[in-house]
Write an enzyme that holds these catalytic residues in place. Structure first.
Site, PDB file in Angstrom:
ATOM      1  N   LYS A   1       0.723  -0.843  -0.128  1.00  0.00           N
ATOM      2  CA  LYS A   1      -0.093   0.460  -0.080  1.00  0.00           C
ATOM      3  C   LYS A   1       0.926   0.990   0.145  1.00  0.00           C
ATOM      4  O   LYS A   1       0.756   2.348  -0.392  1.00  0.00           O
ATOM      5  CB  LYS A   1      -0.762  -0.169   0.803  1.00  0.00           C
TER       6      LYS A   1
ATOM      7  N   GLN B   1      -4.634  -1.159  10.000  1.00  0.00           N
ATOM      8  CA  GLN B   1      -4.558  -2.484   9.107  1.00  0.00           C
ATOM      9  C   GLN B   1      -5.130  -3.492  10.122  1.00  0.00           C
ATOM     10  O   GLN B   1      -5.056  -3.412  10.967  1.00  0.00           O
ATOM     11  CB  GLN B   1      -2.758  -3.227   8.892  1.00  0.00           C
TER      12      GLN B   1
ATOM     13  N   ASP C   1     -11.120   3.286   3.931  1.00  0.00           N
ATOM     14  CA  ASP C   1     -11.411   1.634   4.196  1.00  0.00           C
ATOM     15  C   ASP C   1     -12.695   1.834   3.856  1.00  0.00           C
ATOM     16  O   ASP C   1     -13.984   1.081   3.905  1.00  0.00           O
ATOM     17  CB  ASP C   1     -11.124   1.282   5.413  1.00  0.00           C
TER      18      ASP C   1
END
Ligand code: NAP
Length: 290
Positions: free
Chosen positions: A54, A98, A121
């Protein structure tokens, strides 16, 4: 093999190229690049790998990546304070924590502390609520990637019967809302679904996100269906999806491979969400200062 293989790597590269152009424009207009903050707690090797990709791909498109690696022993309070701090940091447009978090951390509480304007997200209740109501907002990356792949495959979504296997907040549920928003008729399946094969065989569009290797076999697929395999399972045979690829490819009209299907799209959509969040924040700031 009858099915066309949908090349997720190629579609993802196109999305990243478009994001790179948008990032350049944003920088020229606002004098700074969009910023993405990543947070990793602990040293899980798979999570380290995902975060590494990422960050690398963010920088490749010109997004400024700031990483916070915390030891597994960080207290829940310290983690929440970090997320709060990123929420007020003007140079940060996107916050990615994460998942999964190590034991001892309340994942829902951490997600709830992410500023919805920076929720790249798309996991906060605000983002999920906007999506459920069909209003604009930040959409989870994997379902957004699935929609892009369907478009790239030339799928006719309007009026189509779509079936999704899996009802997680990360994939199945937001995807159901996106497909309904695109005028499909959607059935969401899960581990308690009766007669799974019969339900799936009706689907013109079949998306599988169960985390169960080769769960979907050729008998479960309608001839000519478009099959998107979100599953990522590490097995003795290497990385495999939730779809039994070769036999299903004999029946389907188009199909995504694993790897090289949905995976690359997820990161591309994260970059796209970061740019979208940066633009929305900049325009909100401009309106506020008028
Ligand atoms: P999850 O939270 O574990 O949810 C799995 C869902 O599948 C649940 O709703 C579960 O039903 C359902 N399910 C499991 N086994 C089933 C079965 N035999 N029949 C019918 N339904 C079944 O998983 P997730 O986070 O959504 O991820 C799903 C898969 O996608 C995983 O392999 C994950 O690694 C992969 N993934 C890939 C990407 C990518 O970028 N490629 C991104 C995200 C996820 P219940 O609700 O009844 O338990």
């Amino acid at each position: 093999m009858g099915a066309r293989v949908i090349d997720g790597k190629a579609v993802a590269a196109e999305v990243r190229a478009e994001v790179a152009r948008g990032v350049e424009e944003f920088g020229a207009e606002h004098g700074r690049p969009p910023g993405l903050a990543t947070v990793l707690v602990g040293e899980d090797p798979a999570s380290q790998l995902y975060i590494g990709s990422k960050r690398r791909l963010s920088e490749e498109v010109g997004i400024r990546s700031v990483h916070h690696g915390l030891g597994a022993d960080v207290s829940p309070q310290e983690l929440l304070e970090l997320v709060d701090g990123l929420g007020t940091d003007e140079a940060v447009d996107g916050i990615l924590v994460q998942l999964p978090l190590p034991d001892g951390h309340d994942q829902d509480a951490v997600i709830a502390r992410i500023d919805p304007a920076k929720d790249v997200d798309g996991l906060t209740a605000t983002s999920a609520g906007l999506l459920a109501q069909g209003r604009p907002g930040l959409v989870p990356c994997t379902p957004r990637g699935v929609m892009e792949l369907l478009r790239a495959a030339g799928a006719r979504i309007e009026g189509a019967e779509a079936a999704i296997v899996g009802r997680s907040i990360l994939v199945g549920r937001p995807l159901a809302n996106l497909l309904v928003g695109a005028d499909a008729t959607v059935t969401m399946c899960h581990s308690r679904t009766h007669e799974l094969a019969a339900v799936l065989r009706r689907a013109d569009i079949l998306v599988v996100a169960a985390g169960s290797p080769r769960l979907v076999t050729a008998e479960m697929v309608k001839p000519g269906a478009i099959v998107i395999d979100v599953g990522t399972n590490r097995t003795g045979d290497g990385l495999v999806g939730d779809v039994d690829f070769e036999p299903v490819a004999e029946v389907a009209g188009a199909i995504t491979p694993v790897p090289g299907g949905v995976g690359p799209m997820t990161i591309a959509m994260l970059l796209s969400n970061t740019l979208a969040a940066a633009r929305a924040r900049a325009s909100a700031l401009q309106s506020a200062s008028k």
